[in-house]
Enzyme design. Structure first.
Site, short mmCIF file in Angstrom:
data_model
loop_
_atom_site.label_atom_id
_atom_site.label_comp_id
_atom_site.label_asym_id
_atom_site.label_seq_id
_atom_site.Cartn_x
_atom_site.Cartn_y
_atom_site.Cartn_z
N GLU A 1 -31.97 65.54 -36.89
CA GLU A 1 -31.62 65.37 -35.47
C GLU A 1 -31.49 63.91 -35.06
O GLU A 1 -31.95 63.50 -33.99
CB GLU A 1 -32.62 66.13 -34.59
CG GLU A 1 -32.57 67.63 -34.83
CD GLU A 1 -33.62 68.43 -34.09
OE1 GLU A 1 -34.49 67.82 -33.44
OE2 GLU A 1 -33.59 69.67 -34.16
N GLU B 1 -29.12 76.66 -38.95
CA GLU B 1 -30.30 77.27 -38.33
C GLU B 1 -29.88 78.27 -37.26
O GLU B 1 -30.36 78.24 -36.13
CB GLU B 1 -31.21 76.20 -37.71
CG GLU B 1 -31.64 75.11 -38.66
CD GLU B 1 -32.52 74.05 -38.00
OE1 GLU B 1 -33.04 74.30 -36.89
OE2 GLU B 1 -32.69 72.97 -38.60
#
Length: 571
Positions: free
Chosen positions: A346, A449
């Site tokens: 991220e 995900e």
């Protein structure tokens, strides 16, 4: 008031009628330029239902939005475009009124430029019933044209108006080659089917011959898929290690996995200097035993809330030393045992390590990762690039900027894009446009995900998975549904007895749909049988009445396979 509303409705109805004859295309244009060009390209679909998309008729069809001013401009090469003039509010721009039809999927594109610097420009639809809908954004620059590509699915029918917004009010917005193309749901599904046939399948010719090479008509051919070629999987947790029912359910379905938490730094070194890899080691061994590939998740995490307190308490130099030890601990341990790494998780959204170690921290980390495990893919992994066009931090352009920054630091040949895919209510039109834009980077793209966090999970999950699987740029999908007895993070696929929930039924349906299941046929007069097969590994068995034995061959079908290539089998 009633007369005004009636005139308003008739205006938009007439627009829909006048422009309806432009909707002639049923195929989808997956292209999206990521280059900044001296001249804009022609509008996709000829502009679709946009009137005067290239401003060849001046301002015809166009309006001022937000009480601004518009100006017609012509470039040195004679290209005509539209510009704002004297903006004082972010939403002051050019606009066009259209009529949206409920359930239609719209792809939107435009070429934009600003007169100075570079800044984000967003395309927004102001709708009568659903408010302001963001459909896409682009990093517009001065001196060249950039393509914005976006999309929306109309939730209701009614009048709407699209316009462009830019927070930097000191710049002029220049626009050209605008396109809005609607598709029905059936057409959208047809795009998916066409793409799947093109990028996930190959036509293979199998020929039965005798020992002298003569063709054998009438031979029985059995084609059995042993393993699918497209990586499709789900996350797991350490709960799988001692639960045989979980193991059976999982291994019978998936070919790739990611560990939910067990390979993260905060799980491996909660206290400084006290490392533990017990669960991660056991899960890697379990995956290897069952032929399941593992994505390494993750080496470090750039979100400060996921950095251990003991790391954050260190002086700057010691933070760098701790990160270096982490890389040299986890990556050599699992080198050759994982197919990929989420290196700095991220780090489009967050920048903790940049704030501590300098703006090139992530680039240095990725270079180190390539050196430690040169055969693994190194993912830039983040969320909301597919899920939410309103998150300006991780638009496709912002994602690509971060990717290029990392790539420019060194010879990083194994980079990849990881899109987490934590969806609320998905807009499949926008999702496709974002994938189109990211595909221009020419690196592998995975959804890493995937989950859906609301009541309509099963339908939306199916829509997301179909869109991802059919997109030419996507090379793998991992769902985020690791099982825990107390419940999954956002989305479970089974109950606690490992009976499918509706989401699990969707997964099983698609796994079955995306495989070539036990085909049986007879060779023709030339001893041939042609089959369109999904990519994967196959066992071919051939029998012929003239022989008392069977012949078996292995066959791998993938993107490198040639259509109609002949596999000759001696019977």
């Amino acid at each position: 008031m009633q007369i005004f509303l009636l005139k308003f409705f008739l205006l938009f109805s007439s627009v829909a009628i006048l422009t309806g004859n432009l909707v002639t295309s049923t195929s989808y244009d997956y292209s999206a330029s990521i280059e900044c060009l001296a001249e804009p390209q022609r509008p996709q679909y000829g502009g679709g239902i946009v009137r005067n998309p290239e401003f060849n008729d001046g301002l015809k069809g166009w309006s001022v939005f937000g009480y601004g001013k518009l100006a017609e401009r012509t470039s040195d090469t004679g290209n005509r475009f539209l510009a704002t003039d004297g903006r004082s509010l972010s939403h002051q721009s050019m606009s066009q009124k259209i009529y949206l039809q409920r359930g239609m999927l719209y792809t939107f594109s435009a070429w934009l430029q600003v007169d100075q610097g570079n800044t984000t420009v967003t395309a927004i639809f102001k709708t009568a019933k659903d408010g302001f809908v963001h459909v896409g954004a682009v990093e517009a620059r001065s001196g060249c044209w950039s393509m914005l590509k976006g999309g929306l699915t109309a939730k209701s029918s009614g009048p709407a108006e699209f316009y462009f917004e830019c927070e930097n009010t000191s710049v002029e917005i220049w626009v050209d080659s605008v396109s809005l193309q609607p598709f029905t749901e059936d057409q959208w599904r047809a795009h998916q089917a066409e793409s799947i046939s093109k990028v996930r399948k190959k036509t293979v010719a199998i020929q039965a011959v005798d020992a002298n090479g003569r063709a054998l008509p009438g031979a029985s051919v059995s084609v059995q898929q042993k393993r699918p070629g497209f990586p499709f999987g789900c996350a797991i947790a350490n709960t799988i290690l001692e639960n045989s029912a979980y193991q059976s359910w999982f291994t019978s379905r998936f070919t790739v996995t990611t560990f939910e938490n067990e390979m993260k730094w905060y799980a491996n070194e909660r206290e400084q200097g006290k490392e533990t890899y017990t669960d991660a080691d056991a899960m890697v061994a379990f995956a290897k035993q069952h032929g399941i590939a593992v994505r390494g998740h993750n080496v470090v995490w750039n979100d400060p809330q996921d950095v251990q307190n003991w790391v954050k308490s260190l002086p700057t130099q010691q933070i760098g030393e701790a990160v270096n030890r982490r890389f040299n601990s986890v990556m050599p341990r699992y080198r050759g045992k994982v197919i990929a790494w989420d290196v700095v998780n991220e780090n489009v959204h967050f920048s903790y390590f940049e704030s501590q170690l300098g703006q090139n921290a992530s680039s240095v980390f990725y270079q180190q990762a390539h050196q430690l495990d040169p055969n693994a893919l190194m993912f830039l992994n983040d969320y909301n690039t597919l899920e939410a066009p309103v998150d300006g931090n991780v638009t496709p352009d912002k994602f690509l900027q971060k990717l290029w920054q990392i790539q420019s630091f060194g010879n990083l040949s194994r980079m990849a894009i990881g899109l987490e895919g934590h969806f609320g209510t998905p807009d499949i039109s926008y999702m496709r446009s974002a994938l189109d834009k990211l595909a221009g980077a020419n690196v592998p793209i995975w959804l890493t995900e995937v989950d859906v966090g609301h009541a309509n999970q099963s339908k939306d999950l199916e829509d997301i998975l179909r869109e991802a699987y059919s997109h030419p740029a996507v090379q793998g999908i991992v769902m985020w549904g690791a099982w825990h007895p107390q419940g999954c993070w956002r989305m479970c696929l089974t109950d606690n007895n490992f009976k499918n929930l509706p989401t699990g039924d969707v997964v099983d349906k698609l796994i079955f749909e995306w495989k070539s299941d036990n085909l049986a046929a007879t060779t023709d007069v030339e001893g041939l049988h042609r089959a369109e097969l999904f990519h994967g590994e196959y066992k071919i068995t051939i029998n012929h009445p003239s022989s008392n034995s069977s012949s078996m061959r292995s066959l791998t079908v993938d993107s490198a396979s040639q259509n109609n290539s002949v596999l000759r089998v001696i019977v």
